[in-house]
Motif scaffolding. Structure first.
Motif, PDB file in Angstrom:
ATOM      1  N   VAL A 220      -7.243  32.615  18.101  1.00 48.15           N
ATOM      2  CA  VAL A 220      -7.508  33.554  17.016  1.00 48.15           C
ATOM      3  C   VAL A 220      -8.811  33.178  16.327  1.00 48.15           C
ATOM      4  O   VAL A 220      -9.620  34.036  15.947  1.00 48.15           O
ATOM      5  CB  VAL A 220      -6.338  33.551  16.005  1.00 48.15           C
TER       6      VAL A 220
ATOM      7  N   GLU B 151      -2.353  34.825  24.115  1.00 47.35           N
ATOM      8  CA  GLU B 151      -3.633  35.137  23.476  1.00 47.35           C
ATOM      9  C   GLU B 151      -4.736  35.323  24.515  1.00 47.35           C
ATOM     10  O   GLU B 151      -5.574  36.233  24.387  1.00 47.35           O
ATOM     11  CB  GLU B 151      -4.001  34.028  22.494  1.00 47.35           C
TER      12      GLU B 151
ATOM     13  N   TRP C 207      -5.448  39.370  18.387  1.00 46.68           N
ATOM     14  CA  TRP C 207      -5.065  38.310  17.446  1.00 46.68           C
ATOM     15  C   TRP C 207      -3.855  38.686  16.600  1.00 46.68           C
ATOM     16  O   TRP C 207      -3.089  37.806  16.185  1.00 46.68           O
ATOM     17  CB  TRP C 207      -6.246  37.898  16.567  1.00 46.68           C
TER      18      TRP C 207
END
Length: 548
Positions: free
Chosen positions: A69, A199, A212
């Protein structure tokens, strides 16, 4: 103390028992004998491990969820940290570290609540905090919003990660406590692996906002299971006895043992009651008194040991490899997608290392695993530093040799992570739950977890600067820290594996802080007890022959 003495505890509850807080009944959920699952033996153990494992899996997921992120362009733009300045780097690192601050607050809340409302209700309260944090992180629109969300998420995770090891260690057989926690943290690393690759896949296949927000929101699945499954689980038998519910505790102990022997169950209850009687001589101390007052149980020394093992596990260097893995693989000379892919693959070996930990935790013991782990990590990190230096110095003049050295650095990083996972990861979480007396176990474990959060916050704030400032020397720095840690481990850390939790009061009651003195006096106490039991058995046998 015989069985009738144990039963009598319920009759003198005002003297040695501590009922739950009057307001605890207004908190829904928690333990109920009629609602508790009725399985026994291995089925009960596996059921406990499912709930504990998913709780710790959430810890692994939540603690790793910011790894990619933090590099997402949409996230950086929204947080106002996309200019690439030193201020932006500090702000991004600060959002990571705020989670550790919340983690410490969550641990302190467990210390204040666990004895007043019970282990299971504490677990549910932690899940509610974490759900709130998850919702706020997923919907964050600016830096301040995200900062508050990170703190609240940390509170929930710290709450869960403090209470779950306490709950499982108080339910587990003394010969399997280490394996219990090792299984839980296998799932913690599974959580870290899931979020990393989730992710990565989202970044490659979805829009940047989705990449994210979705991984941050997905963790609510774990939390909803924890919240709604917990009321069907058994409470800690030690908490039940402490609150005067001996029969319920006896039934749970019988169900939570693979081959329960009634005499062993009664012996365990007797030891718990004896510990409660000993601790009932003085009121339960506050956090401040725990840290500042000396007592006959040497609780303050135990706090130093519990906090020390959590601080040392951070100074082994694991965060500079696990949290900032792509940057570390870049020191091996890799560019493009390779550092991220190698870092993700490292999670598989990290998770596999827990299989070794499950086998070793109760066979080798906590103390030896810490010594073996730090010694081994010292060696491999020295090698990693030398190879990384060669990568940097030969990158232009001799690319082929530099590439070979880079492969060596990758091997070192994989090997280091495997060593840490098979030695330190389990030990640093199970040790604090074992060393405190029952009356201060929740508060003591909470203080150890606060030490973890402080050390984690500091390390995660400075490691990016260290990597930029000293490059390959970061390997040497953490290698030397592992070498230094061998001294306090050897001198002060008493072995806890395979011992009843109540036996540790005898070990830590010794006025000397050194391991060998405590072990010597403990052996003498046990020898005297064995001799007394043998003598009593002879007397009973003689009386039986006479009456016969």
């Amino acid at each position: 103390m015989d069985k009738s003495d144990v039963q009598h505890v319920e009759g003198i509850e005002p003297d040695i028992c501590h009922p739950e807080a009057s307001w605890a009944k207004y908190i829904p959920g928690g333990y109920s004998p009629s609602r508790c699952i009725k399985v026994r033996g291995s089925s009960m153990i596996n059921s406990i491990l499912v709930l504990a494992g998913i709780s710790i899996m959430f810890f692994g997921y939540d603690s790793s969820c910011m790894s990619q992120v933090d590099t997402n362009d949409d996230y950086l733009r929204l947080m106002g940290t996309d200019s690439g300045s030193a201020r932006d780097s500090a702000a991004v690192g600060g959002l990571v570290s705020l989670w550790f601050g919340g983690f410490g607050i969550g641990a302190l809340l467990v210390g204040a609540l666990a004895d007043r409302v019970g282990r299971l209700k504490s677990l549910q309260i932690g899940a509610i905090w974490a759900i709130l944090g998850c919702a706020l992180m997923t919907s964050a629109q600016n830096f301040t919003w995200m900062a508050f969300a990170r703190v609240i998420s940390g509170i929930g995770c710290g709450h869960l990660n403090t209470i779950v090891p306490i709950w499982t260690s108080e339910l587990a057989d003394s010969k399997a406590r280490g394996a219990f926690v090792a299984v839980e943290f296998t799932l913690a690393l599974t959580g870290g692996t899931i979020v990393y690759w989730t992710e990565y896949a989202c970044i490659k296949t979805q829009s940047l906002p989705f990449a994210w927000r979705f991984p941050l929101g997905f963790q609510v699945v774990f939390l909803l299971f924890i919240l709604f499954a917990t009321p069907f689980y058994p409470e800690s038998p030690r908490h039940l006895i402490r609150t005067g519910r001996v029969e319920e505790a006896r039934e749970i102990l019988l169900r939570a043992r693979i081959d329960p022997v009634e005499s062993e169950i009664e012996r365990e209850i007797t030891e718990i009651v004896a510990a409660i009687r000993l601790e009932a001589r003085k009121p339960s101390p506050s956090f401040w008194k725990l840290m500042t007052t000396s007592d006959e149980l040497h609780t303050r020394r135990r706090i130093f040991l519990g906090a020390g093992v959590q601080i040392m596990q951070k100074f082994t260097g694991i965060d500079f490899i696990s949290t900032y893995a792509p940057e570390m693989f870049a020191l091996a000379g890799y560019t493009g997608n390779k550092p991220a892919i190698l870092a993700g693959c490292n999670f598989f070996g990290y998770t596999a290392s827990l299989a070794v930990s499950i086998y070793l935790a109760d066979r080798v013991g906590r103390r030896r695993l810490m010594l073996i782990g730090s010694s081994s990590m010292f060696v491999v990190l020295i090698v990693g530093g030398v190879l990384s230096h060669e990568v940097i110095s030969l990158a232009d003049s001799n690319p082929s040799v530099a590439s070979g050295c880079g492969a060596g650095v990758t091997t070192v990083l994989y090997l280091y992570t495997f060593i840490y996972g098979s030695t330190w990861l389990t030990t640093c979480w199970v040790y604090p739950t074992e060393i405190f007396p029952l009356a201060t176990r929740a508060k003591g474990t909470a203080l150890a977890t606060v030490a973890f959060s402080l050390a984690g916050g500091i390390i995660n704030e400075i490691v990016p600067y260290l990597i930029d400032a000293v490059s390959f020397w970061v390997f040497i720095l953490f290698a030397l820290l592992n070498l230094v840690m061998l001294v306090p481990i050897y001198l002060f850390y008493i072995e806890t594996a395979g011992r009843h939790l109540e036996d540790l009061d005898y070990l830590f009651a010794n006025d000397s802080p050194f391991v060998w003195n405590a072990e010597r006096d403990f052996a003498a106490i046990k020898s005297a007890e064995a001799a007394a039991d043998s003598k009593a058995a002879v007397v009973i046998s003689d009386e039986a022959e006479k009456s016969g």
